[in-house]
Design a protein around this motif. Structure first.
Motif, PDB file in Angstrom:
ATOM      1  N   ALA A 350     -16.022  20.956   6.255  1.00 32.66           N
ATOM      2  CA  ALA A 350     -15.009  19.912   6.225  1.00 32.66           C
ATOM      3  C   ALA A 350     -14.115  20.091   5.004  1.00 32.66           C
ATOM      4  O   ALA A 350     -14.409  20.863   4.085  1.00 32.66           O
ATOM      5  N   ARG A 351     -13.031  19.342   4.968  1.00 34.35           N
ATOM      6  CA  ARG A 351     -12.080  19.437   3.862  1.00 34.35           C
ATOM      7  C   ARG A 351     -12.026  18.111   3.104  1.00 34.35           C
ATOM      8  O   ARG A 351     -12.014  17.037   3.701  1.00 34.35           O
ATOM      9  N   LEU A 352     -12.002  18.215   1.781  1.00 33.78           N
ATOM     10  CA  LEU A 352     -11.770  17.046   0.945  1.00 33.78           C
ATOM     11  C   LEU A 352     -10.271  16.783   0.869  1.00 33.78           C
ATOM     12  O   LEU A 352      -9.488  17.695   0.610  1.00 33.78           O
ATOM     13  N   SER A 353      -9.888  15.534   1.074  1.00 36.66           N
ATOM     14  CA  SER A 353      -8.488  15.148   0.972  1.00 36.66           C
ATOM     15  C   SER A 353      -8.393  13.890   0.126  1.00 36.66           C
ATOM     16  O   SER A 353      -9.236  12.990   0.250  1.00 36.66           O
ATOM     17  N   ALA A 354      -7.395  13.842  -0.748  1.00 36.06           N
ATOM     18  CA  ALA A 354      -7.223  12.695  -1.634  1.00 36.06           C
ATOM     19  C   ALA A 354      -5.796  12.172  -1.521  1.00 36.06           C
ATOM     20  O   ALA A 354      -4.839  12.954  -1.450  1.00 36.06           O
ATOM     21  N   TYR A 355      -5.658  10.854  -1.511  1.00 31.52           N
ATOM     22  CA  TYR A 355      -4.361  10.193  -1.470  1.00 31.52           C
ATOM     23  C   TYR A 355      -4.260   9.322  -2.717  1.00 31.52           C
ATOM     24  O   TYR A 355      -5.123   8.463  -2.953  1.00 31.52           O
ATOM     25  N   SER A 356      -3.242   9.546  -3.531  1.00 36.22           N
ATOM     26  CA  SER A 356      -3.102   8.801  -4.776  1.00 36.22           C
ATOM     27  C   SER A 356      -1.773   8.071  -4.799  1.00 36.22           C
ATOM     28  O   SER A 356      -0.775   8.513  -4.221  1.00 36.22           O
ATOM     29  N   ASP A 357      -1.776   6.925  -5.504  1.00 34.46           N
ATOM     30  CA  ASP A 357      -0.571   6.113  -5.604  1.00 34.46           C
ATOM     31  C   ASP A 357      -0.655   5.300  -6.885  1.00 34.46           C
ATOM     32  O   ASP A 357      -1.733   5.166  -7.486  1.00 34.46           O
ATOM     33  N   ALA A 358       0.492   4.770  -7.320  1.00 32.20           N
ATOM     34  CA  ALA A 358       0.549   3.949  -8.527  1.00 32.20           C
ATOM     35  C   ALA A 358       1.644   2.914  -8.370  1.00 32.20           C
ATOM     36  O   ALA A 358       2.672   3.149  -7.731  1.00 32.20           O
ATOM     37  N   ASP A 359       1.397   1.740  -8.966  1.00 32.12           N
ATOM     38  CA  ASP A 359       2.400   0.682  -9.012  1.00 32.12           C
ATOM     39  C   ASP A 359       2.892   0.598 -10.453  1.00 32.12           C
ATOM     40  O   ASP A 359       2.206   0.080 -11.320  1.00 32.12           O
ATOM     41  N   TRP A 360       4.062   1.145 -10.705  1.00 29.10           N
ATOM     42  CA  TRP A 360       4.550   1.281 -12.086  1.00 29.10           C
ATOM     43  C   TRP A 360       4.823  -0.090 -12.706  1.00 29.10           C
ATOM     44  O   TRP A 360       5.545  -0.908 -12.142  1.00 29.10           O
ATOM     45  N   ALA A 361       4.210  -0.320 -13.880  1.00 34.59           N
ATOM     46  CA  ALA A 361       4.414  -1.545 -14.672  1.00 34.59           C
ATOM     47  C   ALA A 361       4.179  -2.802 -13.837  1.00 34.59           C
ATOM     48  O   ALA A 361       4.901  -3.798 -13.970  1.00 34.59           O
ATOM     49  N   GLY A 362       3.185  -2.759 -12.992  1.00 32.85           N
ATOM     50  CA  GLY A 362       2.955  -3.872 -12.086  1.00 32.85           C
ATOM     51  C   GLY A 362       2.329  -5.092 -12.724  1.00 32.85           C
ATOM     52  O   GLY A 362       2.461  -6.197 -12.196  1.00 32.85           O
ATOM     53  N   CYS A 363       1.633  -4.940 -13.850  1.00 33.00           N
ATOM     54  CA  CYS A 363       0.989  -6.086 -14.490  1.00 33.00           C
ATOM     55  C   CYS A 363       2.041  -6.931 -15.201  1.00 33.00           C
ATOM     56  O   CYS A 363       2.756  -6.427 -16.085  1.00 33.00           O
ATOM     57  N   PRO A 364       2.170  -8.219 -14.896  1.00 33.86           N
ATOM     58  CA  PRO A 364       3.195  -9.042 -15.527  1.00 33.86           C
ATOM     59  C   PRO A 364       2.918  -9.356 -16.980  1.00 33.86           C
ATOM     60  O   PRO A 364       3.822  -9.784 -17.700  1.00 33.86           O
ATOM     61  N   ASP A 365       1.695  -9.147 -17.431  1.00 35.72           N
ATOM     62  CA  ASP A 365       1.348  -9.465 -18.819  1.00 35.72           C
ATOM     63  C   ASP A 365       1.436  -8.244 -19.732  1.00 35.72           C
ATOM     64  O   ASP A 365       2.049  -8.291 -20.792  1.00 35.72           O
ATOM     65  N   SER A 366       0.811  -7.148 -19.342  1.00 36.13           N
ATOM     66  CA  SER A 366       0.758  -5.962 -20.199  1.00 36.13           C
ATOM     67  C   SER A 366       1.748  -4.887 -19.797  1.00 36.13           C
ATOM     68  O   SER A 366       1.935  -3.919 -20.527  1.00 36.13           O
ATOM     69  N   ARG A 367       2.378  -5.022 -18.613  1.00 31.12           N
ATOM     70  CA  ARG A 367       3.287  -4.023 -18.055  1.00 31.12           C
ATOM     71  C   ARG A 367       2.604  -2.682 -17.824  1.00 31.12           C
ATOM     72  O   ARG A 367       3.272  -1.645 -17.722  1.00 31.12           O
ATOM     73  N   ARG A 368       1.301  -2.694 -17.707  1.00 30.61           N
ATOM     74  CA  ARG A 368       0.592  -1.464 -17.376  1.00 30.61           C
ATOM     75  C   ARG A 368       0.612  -1.252 -15.864  1.00 30.61           C
ATOM     76  O   ARG A 368       0.743  -2.204 -15.090  1.00 30.61           O
ATOM     77  N   SER A 369       0.450  -0.010 -15.477  1.00 28.72           N
ATOM     78  CA  SER A 369       0.483   0.343 -14.059  1.00 28.72           C
ATOM     79  C   SER A 369      -0.917   0.294 -13.463  1.00 28.72           C
ATOM     80  O   SER A 369      -1.913   0.480 -14.161  1.00 28.72           O
ATOM     81  N   THR A 370      -0.979   0.038 -12.176  1.00 26.42           N
ATOM     82  CA  THR A 370      -2.229   0.077 -11.419  1.00 26.42           C
ATOM     83  C   THR A 370      -2.254   1.337 -10.580  1.00 26.42           C
ATOM     84  O   THR A 370      -1.295   1.622  -9.860  1.00 26.42           O
ATOM     85  N   ILE A 371      -3.327   2.093 -10.706  1.00 28.81           N
ATOM     86  CA  ILE A 371      -3.461   3.322  -9.932  1.00 28.81           C
ATOM     87  C   ILE A 371      -4.489   3.121  -8.833  1.00 28.81           C
ATOM     88  O   ILE A 371      -5.367   2.260  -8.932  1.00 28.81           O
ATOM     89  N   GLY A 372      -4.362   3.900  -7.788  1.00 30.01           N
ATOM     90  CA  GLY A 372      -5.322   3.849  -6.698  1.00 30.01           C
ATOM     91  C   GLY A 372      -5.417   5.198  -6.017  1.00 30.01           C
ATOM     92  O   GLY A 372      -4.447   5.952  -5.987  1.00 30.01           O
ATOM     93  N   TYR A 373      -6.591   5.497  -5.505  1.00 30.00           N
ATOM     94  CA  TYR A 373      -6.731   6.718  -4.718  1.00 30.00           C
ATOM     95  C   TYR A 373      -7.783   6.520  -3.633  1.00 30.00           C
ATOM     96  O   TYR A 373      -8.653   5.644  -3.728  1.00 30.00           O
TER      97      TYR A 373
END
Length: 519
Positions: A350-373
């Protein structure tokens, strides 16, 4: 008119206390009897709980858990209490009444009653990976439960505990229990148990995985056995059912186990929030317990990972809107209680496959981004993540590149794990990203001159691409499943992405909201 006295009836007059008393209906009486007691005095009123406590004490004495010794002034005495639970079948019927004696570990003093306490537990991604392999190879999955698991661990320190409530030796009431075996509640109990069982497994030919220390592998030319350890819950699978049963019999000869048969249950939204909105919750413990339970549920419900990750960021000082958000997650779960993971047979390579995404500056308090995969082995989902980045990204490309790096690191670890499990993979590992600048950055070293502010740790993605082990591919945002882990979505979009990750399964009282099913 004739009176009672004229009829020869002589009964004293009974004066009431003015309280109107009604007979308790049989159905309500049954409910009261089947309620878990909160203390020892409540439990002693019912035969079922008295029998359960007696059974627990007999098991402790049979195991030589302690010896009664005289107390002395300088000793640190640890208290104990009874905890009561009703164990139920999947249909809700009562299986048994369970009473457990718990040591009050908060009475222990570091360096005196205990030293090291850390004990590893199997990673969720390892569980899902082994399940996927077992289904693909047609192996049977067995679940074992070690009775009073912590009692098998030997203590290295001198720990003294008060005698259990209700079972004080009448001939030696002032004596205390010197513990020889680990007891539930002791700070070092999980570590002592893990040391005991890992020593046994290594002695019978298992090796410990380098990728996950709670995964044990038995490998011979003719057959293979994988064992997953999560505290006292064990899942074993192997290529040969006869050898697997022989190992279970050997394991049962050394530990008091309950063979639960084929594996059934293992391990039983989005709201924009701000850290300063709303009043502080008067009892934050309730919020923390609720969020902790939701984090446990994400083991098999990736569709709530982002929402749970969001409410978990306010554990230190939760406010009213945070509690409202957590309850909204519960309402969503109630409406989707039939969803769970699905594992289907996969090809040999089988093959490993990864999907990654980020929400740039999504936190309203710290302006840090949230990543997900999201990472799949073939079509089986085995790993996912929703996490806030530790630093502020200067651009959307940087946040997306960091998310890609996290996904690449996870696939690198999974490749190591699968190699130990004897799995052949199709290379290169495919990394899907919906940001064109990120895909160019991962493949073209010229772009690195513009991103010197990004830590060098994240640039290993380009090295993997250059080696040919990984391939970065562009995927349109509309087809990006990792979008579910980085931001709040409209209902239709959330349902669409969730349908790609979790599927309907027949619910049950015991595991309907935290289930993985095999097909």
């Amino acid at each position: 008119m004739r009176t009672r006295l004229q009829d020869g009836i002589h009964k004293p007059k009974l004066h009431t206390d003015g309280i109107v008393k009604y007979p308790i209906p049989r159905a309500l009486l049954t409910v009261v009897e089947h309620t878990e007691p909160t203390c020892f005095s409540q439990a002693t009123k019912h035969t079922e709980w008295r029998d359960a406590m007696t059974e627990e004490i007999n098991a402790l004495l049979k195991n030589h858990t302690w010896t009664l010794v005289p107390s002395f002034p300088s000793q640190n005495l640890v208290g104990c209490k009874w905890v009561f639970r009703i164990k139920r079948h999947s249909d809700g019927s009562i299986e048994r009444y369970k009473a457990r004696l718990i040591a009050k570990g908060f009475h222990q003093r570091p360096g005196i009653d205990y030293a090291e306490t850390f004990s590893p537990v199997v990673k969720p991604a390892t569980i899902r990976t082994v399940l996927s392999l077992a289904v693909s190879r047609g192996w049977s999955l067995r679940q074992l439960d070690v009775k009073n698991a912590f009692l098998h661990g030997f203590l290295q320190e001198d720990v003294y505990m008060a005698q259990p409530p209700g079972f004080i030796d009448p001939t030696r009431p002032s004596y205390v229990c010197k513990l020889h075996k680990a007891l539930y509640g002791l700070k070092q109990a999980p570590r002592a148990w893990f040391h005991r069982i890992s020593t046994f497994l290594l002695s019978v030919g298992f090796t410990r995985s380098q990728a996950d220390t709670s995964l044990f592998i038995f490998q011979q030319a003719s057959y293979t056995i994988f064992l997953l350890l999560y505290v006292d819950d064990i899942v074993v699978t192997g290529s040969d059912s006869t050898h697997l049963q022989q190992f279970i019999s050997l394991f049962g000869a050394h530990f008091d186990i309950k063979d639960l048969g084929p594996l059934s249950y293992f391990l039983g939204l989005q709201v924009l929030l701000s850290v300063s909105d709303g009043a502080l919750i008067s009892n934050p413990t309730e919020y923390r317990e609720l969020v902790g339970s939701l984090q446990y549920l994400t083991l098999t419900r990736p569709d709530i990972s982002f929402a749970v990750n969001t409410v978990a960021q306010f554990m230190s000082a939760p406010r009213t809107p945070h509690l409202v958000a957590a309850k909204r997650i519960l309402r969503y779960i109630k409406g989707t209680i039939d969803l769970g993971l699905s594992f289907t047979p996969q090809p040999a390579a089988a093959r490993l496959s990864a999907y990654s995404d980020a929400d740039w500056a999504g936190c309203p308090d710290s302006r840090r981004s949230t990543i997900g995969y999201v990472i799949t082995l073939g079509t089986n989902l085995i790993s996912w993540c929703s996490k806030k980045q530790p630093t502020v990204s200067r651009s959307s490309t940087e946040s997306e590149y960091r998310a890609l790096s996290h996904a690449c690191a996870e696939t690198n670890w999974l490749c190591s794990l699968l190699h130990e499990l004897g799995v052949r993979l199709r290379f290169p590992v495919q990394l899907f990203c919906d940001n064109l600048s990120t895909t160019y950055l991962a493949a073209n070293p010229v772009f690195h001159a513009r991103t010197r502010h990004i830590e060098l740790d994240y640039h290993f993605v380009r090295e993997k691409v250059a080696l040919g082990s990984h391939q970065v591919c562009f995927i349109p945002s509309v087809d990006q499943p990792a979008d579910l882990f980085t931001k709040d979505l409209h209902k239709s979009r959330h349902q669409l992405l969730s349908s790609k990750l979790v599927h309907p399964v027949t619910p049950s009282l015991r595991g309907g909201v935290n289930a993985a099913f095999l097909s």
